[in-house]
Write an enzyme that holds these catalytic residues in place. Structure first.
Site, PDB file in Angstrom:
ATOM      1  N   SER A 212      -2.984  -5.447  -4.639  1.00 18.57           N
ATOM      2  CA  SER A 212      -2.535  -6.009  -3.779  1.00 18.57           C
ATOM      3  C   SER A 212      -1.677  -7.277  -3.664  1.00 18.57           C
ATOM      4  O   SER A 212      -0.236  -6.964  -3.646  1.00 18.57           O
ATOM      5  CB  SER A 212      -4.088  -6.367  -3.157  1.00 18.57           C
ATOM      6  OG  SER A 212      -4.141  -6.816  -1.961  1.00 18.57           O
ATOM      7  N   GLU A 342      -7.981   4.428  -1.612  1.00 14.95           N
ATOM      8  CA  GLU A 342      -7.613   2.816  -1.394  1.00 14.95           C
ATOM      9  C   GLU A 342      -8.258   2.120  -0.375  1.00 14.95           C
ATOM     10  O   GLU A 342      -8.993   1.289   0.404  1.00 14.95           O
ATOM     11  CB  GLU A 342      -5.768   3.007  -0.984  1.00 14.95           C
ATOM     12  CG  GLU A 342      -5.104   2.669  -2.531  1.00 14.95           C
ATOM     13  CD  GLU A 342      -5.260   1.834  -3.142  1.00 14.95           C
ATOM     14  OE1 GLU A 342      -5.807   0.537  -2.834  1.00 14.95           O
ATOM     15  OE2 GLU A 342      -4.519   1.619  -4.213  1.00 14.95           O
ATOM     16  N   HIS A 448      -9.719   0.585  -2.648  1.00 20.32           N
ATOM     17  CA  HIS A 448      -8.224  -0.606  -2.915  1.00 20.32           C
ATOM     18  C   HIS A 448      -9.683  -2.107  -4.063  1.00 20.32           C
ATOM     19  O   HIS A 448     -10.637  -2.155  -3.678  1.00 20.32           O
ATOM     20  CB  HIS A 448      -8.418  -1.484  -1.731  1.00 20.32           C
ATOM     21  CG  HIS A 448      -6.664  -2.284  -2.158  1.00 20.32           C
ATOM     22  ND1 HIS A 448      -5.989  -2.234  -2.052  1.00 20.32           N
ATOM     23  CD2 HIS A 448      -7.295  -3.832  -1.827  1.00 20.32           C
ATOM     24  CE1 HIS A 448      -5.048  -3.147  -1.919  1.00 20.32           C
ATOM     25  NE2 HIS A 448      -5.821  -4.234  -2.029  1.00 20.32           N
TER      26      HIS A 448
END
Length: 537
Positions: A212, A342, A448
């Protein structure tokens, strides 16, 4: 009787000595360039936590580039993490937590380091982890890399860096937006270069990796002249240089999300923020702002407003995706990839406020995000009838448009110059460790960040998932060692080529397999209809 008591009294110190010896091996001590640190041993591995890699960026050092930590006298205890950087709670309400005195790192290394010539012959690869959290939350100590250290025989370093308004603030008096968060990471990498060998690590074989915001950090270092020579391989997890989200994708008032912005824009935002804070004046603005306490600055607005990485100065001269396209990046092997679902993590947090109840709502949101003409093509490729719910349909196309296809575009640019490998984490039964409530009609799947428990000790895994975690750990650490993510007995991981062959990672028989990422995720459509990033320099 007195004689027995006397003999017992004489034996007592010996017994206590033996009990103490049986309690375990002595705590490991390593002499760093700033002074010795005493860690903790955990059998197969040792940890050294809360080691300062730079001076505290407090008081007059707020919004200055990191300076070396001062030397200390005696042996510093490294048995607990240092303070986390100032941030707001990720979930729920509450005021800021953490401290501005937060530039600490943690080292995890296999136990039994050797010394002298034997040490130099057996230096291990070093992996430096930059945490995620949107550049406004997170810390290095959350990630326990014992599996990587032991199974992969590597030294792992996890790093704190300044966040939000403390890490990515800009102002004309600063000469723009220096990118303190990235500068902190570089300071940590310089610490690694100076100290890795003392922990059994090879300063000439350093892999930077992150997820991320940590992945966006790695992307920035790939394109940063200031990071030259500080690392030798890179792993980018769910945050490529081209990651972006269209307007109104998650909430009606949200614009296009672009993680990299021109430094002049950040400096202009800083001038406006200073005025709102009562520091708008012809000169001395920074002195005024530095006099404010951290709680005044750590508001939800300022922490998020200054969570975008500035470019356009000597440290990061080009927008990173443009740098990749132009071939202006460091020539190191790269692994990069995404999870299969995600966007579900982000959509789950906004769906109640901005629902997608039926096909009409699905089409309306599509038109708002992509425009009428592109929405027609997207609706044909992602018909709502092909998915269990409209929310799953929206999450699927948004994952492809915002994460997977931009990552593959970056992969093609990288692969023209360096060995590049792509992956897709595909375990839709991955454990949910977020603490978020379940959202009807939108299971999180392989959302995610859900690959993280397969690399770090975070939450329990099933037997099949643990076997996948072992494979992934093997791939990641083999790449750190040799630049090739391969391991004996593991399915071959192909280089990323024109067909965008990526390794799909899931548990069970046949779960690790090669797939055509561009075909499966309709990247031809997205490349033609919505390249995704429209930032004006």
């Amino acid at each position: 009787m007195r004689g027995v008591r006397g003999r017992c009294a004489l034996l007592l110190p010996v017994v206590l000595l033996l009990v103490g010896a049986a309690a375990g091996p002595p705590a490991p001590v390593v002499d760093t360039d700033r002074g010795p640190v005493r860690g903790r041993t955990h059998g197969a591995y040792d940890t050294f936590e809360g080691i300062p890699f730079a001076a505290p960026p407090t008081g007059p050092r707020r919004w200055r580039l990191p300076e070396p930590a001062r030397r200390w006298e005696g042996v510093r205890d490294a048995g607990a993490p240092g303070s986390r950087c100032v941030q707001l709670p990720v979930l729920g309400s509450g005021g800021p937590v953490g401290s501005e005195d937060c530039l600490y790192l943690n080292v995890t290394a296999p136990s039994g380091r050797t010394t002298g010539a034997r040490l130099r012959l057996r230096l291990r690869p070093v992996m430096v982890w930059f945490h995620g959290g949107g550049f406004f939350s997170g810390s290095g100590d959350v990630y326990r890399p014992d599996r990587q250290a032991v199974r992969g025989d590597v030294v792992v370093v996890t790093v704190n860096y300044r966040l939000g308004v403390f890490g990515l603030f800009g102002h004309p008096e600063l000469g723009g937006a220096p990118g303190f968060a990235l500068a902190d990471q570089r300071a940590a990498l310089r610490w690694v270069r100076a100290n890795a060998e003392r922990f059994g690590g090879d300063p000439g074989n350093v892999t930077v990796y992150g997820e991320s915001a940590g992945a966006l950090s790695v992307c920035a270092h790939l394109a940063s002249p200031a990071s030259a020579g500080l690392f030798h391989r890179a792993i980018v997890q769910s945050g490529s240089c081209s990651t972006t989200t269209p307007p109104s994708a998650l909430l009606p008032g949200l614009g296009t999300y672009e993680p990299f912005v021109p430094a002049r824009r950040t400096a202009e935002e800083g001038a406006r923020a200073a005025a709102r804070l009562g520091c708008g004046r012809p000169s001395g603005v920074l002195d005024c702002l530095r006099a404010l306490d951290a709680r005044t600055l750590a508001t939800a607005d300022l922490m998020r407003r200054f969570s975008l990485v500035p470019y356009g100065d000597g440290a990061l001269p080009m927008e990173p995706r443009r740098a990749l396209e132009a071939g202006r990046f460091h020539r190191v092997p790269v692994v990069q990839g995404t999870t299969r679902d995600e966007i579900r993590l982000f959509l789950a947090q906004t769906l109640a406020a901005y629902p997608i109840g039926d096909e009409n709502a699905y089409r309306a949101r599509m038109e708002r995000s992509f425009g009428v003409e592109t929405a027609r093509a997207v609706a044909a490729a992602y018909p709502v009838s092909a998915y269990p719910t409209p929310a799953i349909a929206w999450a699927t196309l948004l994952t492809d448009a915002s994460f997977i296809c931009p990552t593959l575009r970056d992969g093609a640019a990288l692969a023209r110059h360096v060995p590049t490998y792509g992956y897709r984490f595909s375990d839709r039964d991955a454990p949910d460790f977020t603490g978020l409530p379940q959202v009807p009609g939108l299971p999180l799947g392989a959302a995610h960040g859900f690959e993280l428990p397969y690399l770090f000790t975070i939450t329990p895994l099933s037997g099949a998932q643990q076997r996948l975690a072992d494979r992934m750990t093997g791939y990641w650490t083999a790449f750190a060692r040799t630049g090739v993510p391969g391991a004996p007995g593991a399915p071959r991981w192909p280089l990323l080529g024109a067909s965008a062959r990526v390794l799909s990672l899931a548990p069970g028989a046949g779960g690790i397999r090669t797939v055509d990422g561009r075909a499966e995720h309709r990247c031809a459509l997205w490349d033609a209809r919505w390249p995704g990033v429209t930032t004006a320099g």
